[in-house]
Design an enzyme around this catalytic site. Structure first.
Site, mmCIF file in Angstrom:
data_model
loop_
_atom_site.group_PDB
_atom_site.id
_atom_site.type_symbol
_atom_site.label_atom_id
_atom_site.label_comp_id
_atom_site.label_asym_id
_atom_site.label_seq_id
_atom_site.Cartn_x
_atom_site.Cartn_y
_atom_site.Cartn_z
ATOM 1 N N SER A 79 0.816 -1.215 0.000
ATOM 2 C CA SER A 79 0.000 0.000 0.000
ATOM 3 C C SER A 79 0.847 1.262 0.000
ATOM 4 C CB SER A 79 -0.940 0.005 1.202
ATOM 5 O OG SER A 79 -0.171 -0.153 2.367
ATOM 6 N N THR A 193 -0.575 2.349 5.074
ATOM 7 C CA THR A 193 0.200 3.587 4.943
ATOM 8 C C THR A 193 1.369 3.638 5.925
ATOM 9 O OG1 THR A 193 -1.791 4.741 4.303
ATOM 10 C CG2 THR A 193 -0.047 6.079 5.295
ATOM 11 N N THR A 211 1.612 6.778 0.893
ATOM 12 C CA THR A 211 0.611 5.722 0.698
ATOM 13 C C THR A 211 0.171 5.637 -0.754
ATOM 14 O OG1 THR A 211 -1.515 4.919 1.557
ATOM 15 C CG2 THR A 211 -1.388 7.242 1.072
ATOM 16 N N ARG A 221 -9.345 10.288 -6.181
ATOM 17 C CA ARG A 221 -9.610 10.398 -4.741
ATOM 18 C C ARG A 221 -8.288 10.641 -4.000
ATOM 19 N NH1 ARG A 221 -7.567 7.483 -0.061
ATOM 20 N NH2 ARG A 221 -9.141 7.561 1.566
ATOM 21 N N VAL A 222 -8.308 11.594 -3.081
ATOM 22 C CA VAL A 222 -7.147 11.842 -2.228
ATOM 23 C C VAL A 222 -7.585 11.633 -0.789
ATOM 24 C CG1 VAL A 222 -5.509 13.584 -1.417
ATOM 25 C CG2 VAL A 222 -6.106 13.457 -3.853
ATOM 26 N N GLY A 223 -6.787 10.896 -0.046
ATOM 27 C CA GLY A 223 -7.130 10.619 1.353
ATOM 28 C C GLY A 223 -6.454 11.583 2.309
ATOM 29 N N ASP A 224 -6.322 11.138 3.539
ATOM 30 C CA ASP A 224 -5.752 11.990 4.592
ATOM 31 C C ASP A 224 -4.237 12.136 4.510
ATOM 32 O OD1 ASP A 224 -5.607 9.197 5.142
ATOM 33 O OD2 ASP A 224 -5.117 9.626 7.238
ATOM 34 N N THR A 244 -2.993 6.208 9.995
ATOM 35 C CA THR A 244 -3.215 5.208 8.963
ATOM 36 C C THR A 244 -4.632 4.677 9.152
ATOM 37 O OG1 THR A 244 -2.542 3.053 8.094
ATOM 38 C CG2 THR A 244 -2.113 3.435 10.412
ATOM 39 N N GLY A 245 -5.246 4.270 8.071
ATOM 40 C CA GLY A 245 -6.621 3.789 8.160
ATOM 41 C C GLY A 245 -7.476 4.474 7.115
ATOM 42 N N GLY A 247 -8.957 7.147 5.400
ATOM 43 C CA GLY A 247 -8.622 8.565 5.437
ATOM 44 C C GLY A 247 -9.812 9.475 5.631
HETATM 45 C C1 SD4 Z 1 -5.941 6.705 2.877
HETATM 46 N N1 SD4 Z 1 -5.093 6.576 5.101
HETATM 47 O O1 SD4 Z 1 -5.664 6.983 1.713
HETATM 48 C C2 SD4 Z 1 -4.848 6.178 3.752
HETATM 49 C C3 SD4 Z 1 -4.706 4.716 3.502
HETATM 50 C C4 SD4 Z 1 -4.564 3.843 4.666
HETATM 51 O O2 SD4 Z 1 -5.427 1.948 5.599
HETATM 52 O O3 SD4 Z 1 -3.893 4.133 5.620
HETATM 53 N N2 SD4 Z 1 -5.269 2.739 4.591
HETATM 54 O O4 SD4 Z 1 -7.074 6.803 3.331
#
Ligand code: SD4
Length: 332
Positions: A79, A193, A211, A221-224, A244-245, A247
């Site tokens: 990832s 991440t 990540t 799409r853009v995450g956190d 992590t997780g 986002g």
């Molecule tokens: C996201 N936080 O893009 C990142 C990816 C991640 O478990 O950590 N996934 O949302």
């Protein structure tokens, strides 16, 4: 900071001798020594590289960048960087950011295609432009101008998994975005991440995050992770936090900024991570376990801590005296 070279060689062999020891929770740390912590098991070699880099260049920013590059370069880390999970169209789009606590300088890239080390491109954004965040084609053009080499990031393994997902998708009903959630939480591998934060022996703090984002996310799409205050935040006067997780569950609450502010008000790193999760869960009226969010943090005193909602979550902790994985506080 100054590390005597012979002393550093001693540090490295001490780490080799310690290897990976399971540990629990956070602790006090001698703030005369450097400290690096990172999300997940693959954070361990990354943090060791950070410590080695610090010994060579005496720059905590170099240490963060070089540490994260270890995870980005590993095709088995599924990832981050090379071998990262693709989006719904089968294209790997990477997000990363880096931040310096003393100056609040920062750089980010999002939805970057074909460059294996987004953390290094993010650092160039910080150092060579007046901007903080570049995205998509603009970020890729900038990376090319800066001399970064492009390469194919989608591995055969990830391609096969994506094709399987497409086949399942064809049979499924409902919005695509609903299906674009990671399948790897709570599994033994827990590849996710990398957020890596560190402090040197003079108290300089920095952090970075990298990540491929949620597997099979909607294109664009853009995450956190590349969003300052969400996937990462560093304030040299207080400390640093990373996430992590999922986002979306972090960025709607500025999770990392929140944790740094909680530490500013006196909480230790683990308490701040727990409080952030509880606050998010209360606001969202959800059970923490349904949020899939995991945090880590360090403070100016050299203490570290972490909390998460995923049972498989672990963090790497590396100092000149030991390198080990710890089980963070579980909030469910
Ligand atoms: C996201 N936080 O893009 C990142 C990816 C991640 O478990 O950590 N996934 O949302």
């Amino acid at each position: 900071m100054k590390i005597d070279r012979r002393q550093f060689a001693g540090y490295s062999s001490a780490i080799a001798a310690w290897g990976c020891v399971s540990g629990v929770g956070q602790s006090n740390f001698n703030s005369q020594q450097p400290l690096f912590i990172a999300t997940w098991k693959f954070g361990l070699p990354a943090c060791i590289r950070s410590l080695e880099t610090l010994g060579k260049t005496e720059s905590v920013l170099d240490a963060i960048e070089m540490g994260i590059r270890v995870a980005e370069a590993d095709p088995n880390v599924d990832s981050v960087g090379i071998g990262g999970a693709p989006n719904a169209n089968g294209v790997v789009q990477l997000d990363a950011c880096i931040m310096d606590g003393a100056t609040h300088r920062a750089g980010s890239v999002a939805a970057l295609e074909n460059f294996p080390h987004p953390i290094s491109v993010a650092r160039r954004v910080m150092e060579k432009t007046k901007h903080v965040l570049l995205v998509g084609a603009g970020a890729a053009d900038f990376a090319t101008e800066q001399g970064f080499e492009s390469q194919v990031l989608l591995t055969e393994m990830q391609k096969r998994k994506w094709q399987d997902w497409k086949t399942q998708q064809a049979k499924a009903t409902g919005p695509r975005a609903e299906l674009a959630v990671p399948t790897n939480h709570n599994t033994p591998t827990n590849h996710d991440t990398i957020a890596l934060v560190g402090i040197d022996s003079t108290g300089n703090i920095a952090g970075g995050c990298s990540t491929s984002g949620l597997a099979y996310k909607l294109p664009g799409r853009v995450g956190d992770s590349p969003i300052l205050g969400s996937g990462l935040y560093v304030d040299g006067a207080v400390g640093a936090a990373g996430a992590t997780g999922i986002g979306e569950n972090v960025m709607r609450h500025c999770g990392s900024f929140l944790i740094v502010e909680l530490m500013r008000s006196g909480m230790d790193p683990t308490a701040a991570c727990r409080e952030a999760i509880e606050r998010i869960a209360n606001t969202d009226k959800k059970k923490p376990a349904d949020l899939h969010i995991n945090f880590l943090a360090i403070d100016k005193k050299g203490r570290w801590g972490a909390a998460g909602t995923d049972a498989g979550y672990e963090i790497a902790v590396v100092t000149p005296e030991f390198a080990r994985l710890e089980k963070p506080f579980l909030v469910i």
